[in-house]
Enzyme design. Structure first.
Site, PDB file in Angstrom:
ATOM      1  N   HIS A 128       0.698  -1.289  -0.455  1.00  0.00           N
ATOM      2  CA  HIS A 128       0.041   0.089   0.091  1.00  0.00           C
ATOM      3  C   HIS A 128       0.807   1.196   0.060  1.00  0.00           C
ATOM      4  O   HIS A 128       0.446   2.832  -0.917  1.00  0.00           O
ATOM      5  CB  HIS A 128      -0.934  -0.031   1.186  1.00  0.00           C
ATOM      6  CG  HIS A 128      -2.185   1.089   1.339  1.00  0.00           C
ATOM      7  ND1 HIS A 128      -2.500   2.029   2.494  1.00  0.00           N
ATOM      8  CD2 HIS A 128      -2.196   1.867   0.283  1.00  0.00           C
ATOM      9  CE1 HIS A 128      -2.481   2.968   1.955  1.00  0.00           C
ATOM     10  NE2 HIS A 128      -3.488   2.695   1.339  1.00  0.00           N
ATOM     11  N   GLU A 155       2.079   2.285  -3.813  1.00  0.00           N
ATOM     12  CA  GLU A 155       1.285   2.350  -4.251  1.00  0.00           C
ATOM     13  C   GLU A 155       0.723   4.260  -4.018  1.00  0.00           C
ATOM     14  O   GLU A 155       0.959   5.073  -5.361  1.00  0.00           O
ATOM     15  CB  GLU A 155       0.012   1.544  -3.622  1.00  0.00           C
ATOM     16  CG  GLU A 155      -1.826   2.753  -4.544  1.00  0.00           C
ATOM     17  CD  GLU A 155      -2.306   2.947  -3.394  1.00  0.00           C
ATOM     18  OE1 GLU A 155      -2.962   4.132  -3.195  1.00  0.00           O
ATOM     19  OE2 GLU A 155      -3.238   1.734  -2.990  1.00  0.00           O
ATOM     20  N   HIS A 156       1.313   4.525  -2.809  1.00  0.00           N
ATOM     21  CA  HIS A 156       1.053   6.138  -2.185  1.00  0.00           C
ATOM     22  C   HIS A 156       2.862   6.132  -3.186  1.00  0.00           C
ATOM     23  O   HIS A 156       3.206   7.403  -3.519  1.00  0.00           O
ATOM     24  CB  HIS A 156       1.303   6.618  -1.259  1.00  0.00           C
ATOM     25  CG  HIS A 156      -0.107   5.940  -0.503  1.00  0.00           C
ATOM     26  ND1 HIS A 156      -0.291   7.516   0.609  1.00  0.00           N
ATOM     27  CD2 HIS A 156      -1.221   5.248  -0.290  1.00  0.00           C
ATOM     28  CE1 HIS A 156      -1.459   6.723   0.659  1.00  0.00           C
ATOM     29  NE2 HIS A 156      -1.607   5.612   0.034  1.00  0.00           N
ATOM     30  N   GLU A 172       5.630  10.905   2.509  1.00  0.00           N
ATOM     31  CA  GLU A 172       4.367   9.598   2.802  1.00  0.00           C
ATOM     32  C   GLU A 172       4.082   8.443   3.837  1.00  0.00           C
ATOM     33  O   GLU A 172       2.932   8.220   3.991  1.00  0.00           O
ATOM     34  CB  GLU A 172       4.592   8.872   1.241  1.00  0.00           C
ATOM     35  CG  GLU A 172       3.205   8.944   0.139  1.00  0.00           C
ATOM     36  CD  GLU A 172       2.242   9.734   0.232  1.00  0.00           C
ATOM     37  OE1 GLU A 172       1.161   9.398   0.625  1.00  0.00           O
ATOM     38  OE2 GLU A 172       2.812  10.631  -0.037  1.00  0.00           O
ATOM     39  N   GLU A 220      -3.658   8.039   7.055  1.00  0.00           N
ATOM     40  CA  GLU A 220      -5.209   7.038   6.411  1.00  0.00           C
ATOM     41  C   GLU A 220      -5.493   6.335   8.003  1.00  0.00           C
ATOM     42  O   GLU A 220      -6.279   5.812   7.384  1.00  0.00           O
ATOM     43  CB  GLU A 220      -4.467   6.819   5.400  1.00  0.00           C
ATOM     44  CG  GLU A 220      -5.650   5.747   4.686  1.00  0.00           C
ATOM     45  CD  GLU A 220      -5.358   5.663   3.333  1.00  0.00           C
ATOM     46  OE1 GLU A 220      -5.871   4.498   2.390  1.00  0.00           O
ATOM     47  OE2 GLU A 220      -4.344   5.971   2.176  1.00  0.00           O
TER      48      GLU A 220
END
Length: 341
Positions: free
Chosen positions: A65, A68-69, A139, A146
């Site tokens: 994940h 992906e960012h 990030e 999140e």
């Protein structure tokens, strides 16, 4: 290595569908579906990579994940941070991505007159991303933000609880989102460099033979294919094998279990879950959709109707996890009621 493939594959479409379709395989084994629609005012593309959080390395939950960012930040060809997202937004488009158990998907749409450059910027995700040290640190905080938001979501909490009740050594058991602890604090305490592990994960898993690209454009199929071949031919193909689940996530001892939890929001919710064969094995028949329709029926005499007569607010949601392909899915029924009686 495979050669470019123009073999005709019959693609079934509705009689009213005026768009043209073509399947092709590039020299690097990237499979592509091309769609031509001369009447469209938007062009779009999506890349699906056959790797997800089930493939997270031991001790680094959430790395897929996190990757992906990171791919959105910058590339060797377009080194200015966030220039991809800014370009898409400035030209009438949208972009997003998601990481599931066995897949990571990236997609965008944009005005037709800007499609070629947008597609070129998009292709660099999979050719030469930068993932600078400074961006990596920032990030991780975004991923953690999140995660903190998810902690206040009952559905996310229930999903993680469901994972926790599966076999501990199975990929389904993993924490998939990632957080500051799992991507920064714990790795550092173990002597792991998260950025180095990020590059390693990318190099090992982002192979052209595990990718499927769909491109939707205004030009004719030959023009779109030439564009795609030029933009995506440099993606590496390491002949990586597809991920396969090591057995099922639940045994008999993990089933017939009753768990009570305290929700964040007011109300009462009952979730019933059981393992089923992956829906992809029966995608033409869609048995789960029949089951969902019957249980979720809201007419007189239905379960919904009975619960509704109790007064207040009531919903029934029935859904399988369509994004698990190589082991049993969990088919969920959610009953949510807030009654005055």
């Amino acid at each position: 290595m495979a050669v470019a493939n123009r073999e005709l594959v019959e693609i079934f479409k509705a009689r009213t569908d005026k768009r043209e379709y073509r399947r092709t395989v590039l020299k690097n084994s990237l499979e592509v579906l091309l769609i031509s629609d001369p009447d469209t005012d938007k062009c779009a593309a999506t890349m699906d990579v056959r790797v997800g959080h089930f493939s997270d390395p031991e001790g680094l939950p959430g790395l897929a994940h996190f990757l992906e960012h990171m791919l959105f930040y910058a590339s060797e060809k377009y080194p200015l941070e966030d220039s991809y997202s800014k370009y898409i937004a400035e030209h009438g488009g949208r972009t997003n991505a998601f990481t599931s158990s066995e897949h990571t998907n990236y997609h965008f749409d944009v005005n037709t007159d800007c499609f070629e450059e947008a597609l070129d910027r998009f292709a660099q995700f999979f050719i030469k991303p930068l993932m600078s040290a400074d961006a990596t640190s920032r990030e991780i905080k975004a991923v953690d933000s999140e995660h903190q938001k998810n902690l206040l979501s009952d559905s996310w909490r229930m999903n993680q609880l469901q994972k926790h009740l599966s076999i501990e050594g199975h990929p389904f058991h993993k924490f998939s989102t990632g957080s500051w602890d799992t991507l920064e604090v714990i790795p550092k305490s173990r002597g792991l460099d998260t950025r180095r592990e990020l590059f390693k994960f990318y190099e090992e898993n982002y192979s052209a033979n595990l990718m499927h690209l769909v491109v939707y454009g205004k030009e004719n199929l030959d023009e779109i294919q030439n564009l795609v071949e030029h933009k995506f031919q440099d993606i590496r193909n390491t002949e990586r094998s597809c991920f396969r689940c090591p057995g099922e996530p639940c045994t008999s001892e993990h089933l017939q279990v009753l768990v009570r939890s305290v929700p964040i929001k007011q109300g009462h919710k009952l979730r019933i879950a059981w393992p089923i064969t992956p829906e992809i094995h029966h995608y033409k028949e869609g048995p789960c959709r029949y089951l969902s329709h019957l249980i979720g029926h809201a007419g007189e005499g239905s379960l919904f109707y009975v619960l509704k007569t109790l007064g207040g607010y009531c919903t029934i949601s029935v859904f399988p996890d369509f994004l698990i392909f190589t082991c049993s899915n969990l088919h969920d029924i959610d009953f949510y009621c807030y009654t005055s009686k």
